[in-house]
Design a protein around this motif. Structure first.
Motif, PDB file in Angstrom:
ATOM      1  N   ASP A 179       0.963  -1.173  -0.212  1.00  0.00           N
ATOM      2  CA  ASP A 179       0.165  -0.095   0.003  1.00  0.00           C
ATOM      3  C   ASP A 179       1.019   1.245  -0.133  1.00  0.00           C
ATOM      4  OD1 ASP A 179      -2.692  -1.103   2.027  1.00  0.00           O
ATOM      5  OD2 ASP A 179      -2.382  -1.325   0.061  1.00  0.00           O
ATOM      6  N   MET A 184      -0.828   4.043  -5.576  1.00  0.00           N
ATOM      7  CA  MET A 184      -2.378   4.431  -5.881  1.00  0.00           C
ATOM      8  C   MET A 184      -2.192   5.562  -7.068  1.00  0.00           C
ATOM      9  SD  MET A 184      -4.518   2.925  -3.879  1.00  0.00           S
ATOM     10  CE  MET A 184      -5.816   3.987  -3.836  1.00  0.00           C
ATOM     11  N   ARG A 187      -2.917   4.593 -10.822  1.00  0.00           N
ATOM     12  CA  ARG A 187      -4.044   4.018 -11.108  1.00  0.00           C
ATOM     13  C   ARG A 187      -4.863   4.975 -11.947  1.00  0.00           C
ATOM     14  NH1 ARG A 187      -4.639  -0.737  -7.899  1.00  0.00           N
ATOM     15  NH2 ARG A 187      -2.432  -1.198  -7.079  1.00  0.00           N
ATOM     16  N   ARG A 306     -13.108  -0.705  -5.781  1.00  0.00           N
ATOM     17  CA  ARG A 306     -12.116  -0.746  -6.909  1.00  0.00           C
ATOM     18  C   ARG A 306     -10.811  -1.200  -5.807  1.00  0.00           C
ATOM     19  NH1 ARG A 306      -8.246  -2.648  -8.452  1.00  0.00           N
ATOM     20  NH2 ARG A 306      -7.014  -2.459 -10.562  1.00  0.00           N
ATOM     21  N   PHE A 307     -10.806  -0.433  -4.657  1.00  0.00           N
ATOM     22  CA  PHE A 307      -9.621  -0.678  -3.834  1.00  0.00           C
ATOM     23  C   PHE A 307     -10.243  -0.720  -2.337  1.00  0.00           C
ATOM     24  CE2 PHE A 307      -8.504   2.670  -7.067  1.00  0.00           C
ATOM     25  CZ  PHE A 307      -7.555   1.890  -7.870  1.00  0.00           C
ATOM     26  N   GLU A 310      -7.701  -0.354   0.871  1.00  0.00           N
ATOM     27  CA  GLU A 310      -7.262   0.996   0.693  1.00  0.00           C
ATOM     28  C   GLU A 310      -8.251   2.206   0.698  1.00  0.00           C
ATOM     29  OE1 GLU A 310      -3.376   0.825  -1.702  1.00  0.00           O
ATOM     30  OE2 GLU A 310      -4.796  -0.272  -2.870  1.00  0.00           O
ATOM     31  N   MET A 314      -7.233   5.875  -0.600  1.00  0.00           N
ATOM     32  CA  MET A 314      -8.070   6.230  -1.905  1.00  0.00           C
ATOM     33  C   MET A 314      -8.812   7.690  -1.516  1.00  0.00           C
ATOM     34  SD  MET A 314     -11.350   6.201  -3.177  1.00  0.00           S
ATOM     35  CE  MET A 314     -12.246   5.124  -2.024  1.00  0.00           C
TER      36      MET A 314
END
Length: 370
Positions: A179, A184, A187, A306-307, A310, A314
């Motif tokens: 993570d 992030m 993406r 989607r995450f 996280e 996010m």
């Protein structure tokens, strides 16, 4: 979330009085909105990490302490620098509240993300509806904004006490190996969601801040009626989130976002064309809020789905995009009022709302192609 909404709802109606009392131009008074958004942005990255490592209830308690201090500062500041510093402190609190509250609700409602988030953010809408009503009452009864902000500080302090003495019920987000913010940012979906929230928060905040002045000038309404007009806007937002919660199981969040932005854009066209036709303008104000309502929670739901491990990170990243919109768009709209007209400010809001729908469409196509 309720207190955050109240501040968003009452700040616009109070800006002309703040401008008069502190003796600053109206666009400089509008920098209070930008300073709040700047504090909001500054808190996001830190809150994204602490939501994974520290009790969210402790985060919320500390956040509301900052909110209380910021509102107290707004109540006593006698010059623009003091007002901006206090607004920044309040914004720090709001930013941490945003991340921690979303993380808690997502963690406890994995099977109905969009619906739960719409209902959470409905409380922001309730507060934003109450804000203009409180401001309208204060203006009609010649109560200074300092008294109202002081009352808000006391109410926030009470929430701090309640949070500190309430047994914890939420679970902690568990960090996953690998993570981090940098991964992030690679993406594409993060950028699409962040771009939509940049435009959304900018438009929502800008209209909330300047609709009162637009209705007073272009619509030729009294202070009380203009305040009620702002309340209609936030009432529409509440209704949109109620509907969003109901329809979340039937319409995909991305499609819902595209349609909602298009609805708000269409209503803005009518409001700009006929601001003095009260029978037409009033429902259009409601429809603007109605369309905006589900956009923010739906975009958070898209990212959370989607995450799932996280959510804190996010949320902090994409909401940071929204905070940037909240910094720049209200200021641009205020500047447009000064150099052109209140109509120009609403036309700018229309443009970015239409752009929001276009980005949503592009994101949908990119997702399908991948």
């Amino acid at each position: 979330m309720l207190v955050q909404g109240i501040n968003a709802g009452w700040i616009g109606p109070f800006l002309p009085e703040i401008s008069h009392v502190v003796q600053i131009p109206i666009d400089n008074a509008g920098l209070i909105v930008s300073a709040t958004a700047a504090g909001f942005l500054a808190a996001l990255l830190a809150a994204g990490e602490t939501s994974h490592r520290w009790s969210a209830q402790n985060t919320l308690t500390s956040s509301m302490l900052l909110v209380s201090g910021g509102l107290f500062g707004l109540s006593i500041a006698s010059a623009l620098p003091g007002l901006l510093c206090a607004a920044f402190v309040a914004g720090l609190g709001y930013g941490a509240v945003e991340v921690a509250s979303n993380a808690i609700v997502v963690d406890l409602n994995r099977d109905r993300l969009a619906a739960a988030l719409n209902y959470l953010h409905l409380m922001f809408g309730v507060g934003a509806l109450l804000g203009p009503i409180i401001a309208g009452f204060a203006l009609s009864n010649h109560l200074r904004y300092s008294i109202i902000f002081g009352a808000g500080a006391a109410f926030s302090a009470l929430i701090v006490i309640l949070l500190a003495t309430t047994p914890s019920i939420e679970t902690r987000m568990i960090a996953v190996r690998g993570d981090g913010f940098i991964p992030m940012l690679t993406r594409p979906l993060i950028w699409v969601v962040g771009a939509v929230l940049f435009l959304y928060v900018g438009a929502e905040t800008g209209i909330g801040a300047w609709l009162f002045l637009y209705l007073r000038t272009a619509g030729a309404l009294s202070e009380a009626l203009a305040s009620w007009g702002v309340s209609l806007y936030w009432a529409g937002l509440i209704l949109g989130r109620l509907i969003g919660g109901r329809l979340a199981r039937h319409i995909a969040a991305r499609e819902f976002t595209m349609l909602a932005a298009a609805v708000s854009a269409a209503a803005l066209v009518v409001l700009i064309a006929a601001p003095t036709m009260r029978v037409l303008a009033a429902p259009m104000i409601v429809v603007i809020g109605l369309g905006y309502g589900p956009i923010f929670p739906n975009m958070i739901a898209v990212g959370a789905a989607r995450f799932p491990s996280e959510v804190g990170r996010m949320t902090s990243i994409v909401v940071a995009g929204g905070a940037l919109g909240g910094i720049f768009v209200p200021w641009i709209m205020g500047h447009a009022i000064v150099v052109a007209s209140p109509r120009a400010a609403m036309e700018f809001a229309l443009g970015i709302t239409a752009l929001m729908a276009l980005i949503s469409i592009a994101g949908l196509r990119a997702r399908r192609q991948s």
